[in-house]
Design an enzyme around this catalytic site. Structure first.
Site, PDB file in Angstrom:
ATOM      1  N   ASP A  29       0.973  -1.011  -0.198  1.00 38.91           N
ATOM      2  CA  ASP A  29       0.447  -0.096   0.057  1.00 38.91           C
ATOM      3  C   ASP A  29       1.080   0.801  -0.279  1.00 38.91           C
ATOM      4  O   ASP A  29       1.743   0.816   0.671  1.00 38.91           O
ATOM      5  CB  ASP A  29      -0.841   0.269   1.143  1.00 38.91           C
ATOM      6  CG  ASP A  29      -2.256   1.188   0.874  1.00 38.91           C
ATOM      7  OD1 ASP A  29      -3.126   0.756   1.125  1.00 38.91           O
ATOM      8  OD2 ASP A  29      -1.617   1.943   0.946  1.00 38.91           O
ATOM      9  N   ILE A  30       0.457   2.304  -0.904  1.00 37.68           N
ATOM     10  CA  ILE A  30       1.486   3.433  -1.285  1.00 37.68           C
ATOM     11  C   ILE A  30       1.387   4.192  -0.325  1.00 37.68           C
ATOM     12  O   ILE A  30       2.598   4.875   0.363  1.00 37.68           O
ATOM     13  CB  ILE A  30       0.477   4.202  -2.112  1.00 37.68           C
ATOM     14  CG1 ILE A  30       1.902   5.087  -2.599  1.00 37.68           C
ATOM     15  CG2 ILE A  30      -0.476   4.971  -2.001  1.00 37.68           C
ATOM     16  CD1 ILE A  30       2.942   4.374  -3.542  1.00 37.68           C
ATOM     17  N   ASN A  85     -12.495  -3.573   3.064  1.00 38.43           N
ATOM     18  CA  ASN A  85     -13.126  -2.336   3.153  1.00 38.43           C
ATOM     19  C   ASN A  85     -14.722  -2.106   1.708  1.00 38.43           C
ATOM     20  O   ASN A  85     -14.092  -2.069   0.799  1.00 38.43           O
ATOM     21  CB  ASN A  85     -12.706  -0.408   2.950  1.00 38.43           C
ATOM     22  CG  ASN A  85     -11.997  -0.672   4.094  1.00 38.43           C
ATOM     23  OD1 ASN A  85     -12.330  -1.047   4.982  1.00 38.43           O
ATOM     24  ND2 ASN A  85     -10.420   0.234   3.923  1.00 38.43           N
ATOM     25  N   GLN A  92     -14.182   2.146   1.315  1.00 43.33           N
ATOM     26  CA  GLN A  92     -13.259   2.046  -0.053  1.00 43.33           C
ATOM     27  C   GLN A  92     -12.930   2.729  -0.538  1.00 43.33           C
ATOM     28  O   GLN A  92     -14.251   3.599  -1.473  1.00 43.33           O
ATOM     29  CB  GLN A  92     -14.238   0.909  -0.676  1.00 43.33           C
ATOM     30  CG  GLN A  92     -13.849   0.293  -1.843  1.00 43.33           C
ATOM     31  CD  GLN A  92     -14.384  -1.101  -2.555  1.00 43.33           C
ATOM     32  OE1 GLN A  92     -15.906  -0.822  -2.151  1.00 43.33           O
ATOM     33  NE2 GLN A  92     -14.139  -1.023  -3.394  1.00 43.33           N
ATOM     34  N   HIS A  98      -9.986  -5.986  -2.814  1.00 44.48           N
ATOM     35  CA  HIS A  98      -9.079  -5.676  -2.674  1.00 44.48           C
ATOM     36  C   HIS A  98      -8.918  -6.194  -1.632  1.00 44.48           C
ATOM     37  O   HIS A  98      -9.870  -5.672  -0.449  1.00 44.48           O
ATOM     38  CB  HIS A  98      -7.873  -4.907  -2.951  1.00 44.48           C
ATOM     39  CG  HIS A  98      -8.032  -3.780  -2.316  1.00 44.48           C
ATOM     40  ND1 HIS A  98      -8.538  -2.333  -3.104  1.00 44.48           N
ATOM     41  CD2 HIS A  98      -8.240  -2.465  -0.850  1.00 44.48           C
ATOM     42  CE1 HIS A  98      -9.601  -2.092  -2.988  1.00 44.48           C
ATOM     43  NE2 HIS A  98      -8.621  -1.588  -1.206  1.00 44.48           N
ATOM     44  N   HIS A 100      -7.292  -5.939   2.356  1.00 41.89           N
ATOM     45  CA  HIS A 100      -5.385  -5.532   3.317  1.00 41.89           C
ATOM     46  C   HIS A 100      -5.323  -5.975   3.847  1.00 41.89           C
ATOM     47  O   HIS A 100      -5.622  -7.086   4.776  1.00 41.89           O
ATOM     48  CB  HIS A 100      -6.178  -4.510   4.122  1.00 41.89           C
ATOM     49  CG  HIS A 100      -7.028  -2.648   3.214  1.00 41.89           C
ATOM     50  ND1 HIS A 100      -6.030  -2.040   2.584  1.00 41.89           N
ATOM     51  CD2 HIS A 100      -8.014  -2.812   2.709  1.00 41.89           C
ATOM     52  CE1 HIS A 100      -6.501  -1.096   2.267  1.00 41.89           C
ATOM     53  NE2 HIS A 100      -8.383  -1.526   1.897  1.00 41.89           N
TER      54      HIS A 100
END
Ligand code: AMP
Ligand code: ZN
Length: 134
Positions: A29-30, A85, A92, A98, A100
């Site tokens: 995750d960025i 989410n 979301q 996706h 997490h």
């Protein structure tokens, strides 16, 4: 296609890729909640959890199971949160399903899921309404 994660899948956007196979990709995750925060998503575009075919959900879960062990070991965490989410109200932001994987550390100051107390009759009513649908 404007979807950021589709662009990542296509290689049109860079990512910190940790894993891929025929149907899935996983990358950092960025904006990680904690170090080692990983996203696991299908290569095909599906909006959310319920839109995603169940066999693909199984693949995602199996990959998350495999990757969570590697991720936590790599960052020195023992525990992690695994979640989705689902929908805007649930937080979301990217409309490409996706999971997490969020490694957890002692005193990391994350306090998810504050609990509410509901009255017994409301709990029973909710239970009954759900059971009618399953
Ligand atoms: P969600 O709110 O469940 O849709 O989560 C979307 C997540 O995607 C957020 O945690 C973002 O930090 C992350 N994110 C957004 N853009 C990128 C990107 N280009 N590469 C990696 N992660 C991203
Ligand atoms: Zn997409």
């Amino acid at each position: 296609m404007e979807c950021i994660f589709c662009k990542i899948v296509e290689g049109d956007l860079p990512c910190y890729k940790i894993y891929e196979d025929k149907r899935l990709i996983a990358f950092l995750d960025i904006n990680p909640v904690n170090k080692g925060h990983v996203l696991v998503c299908p290569k095909d575009h599906y909006l959310n959890f319920l839109d995603t075919p169940v066999d693909l959900i199984k693949d995602l879960i199996v990959a998350a199971h495999y990757l969570a062990a590697a991720v936590t070991e790599a960052v020195g965490a023992k525990d992690f949160n695994l979640g989705i989410n689902n929908g805007k109200i649930a937080g979301q932001m990217i409309d490409h399903v996706h999971f997490h994987i969020i490694p957890r550390f002692t005193n990391d100051n994350l306090h998810p899921w504050p609990g509410k107390t509901l009255a017994d009759d409301e709990m029973k009513r909710i239970m009954g309404n759900i059971k009618k649908l399953v």
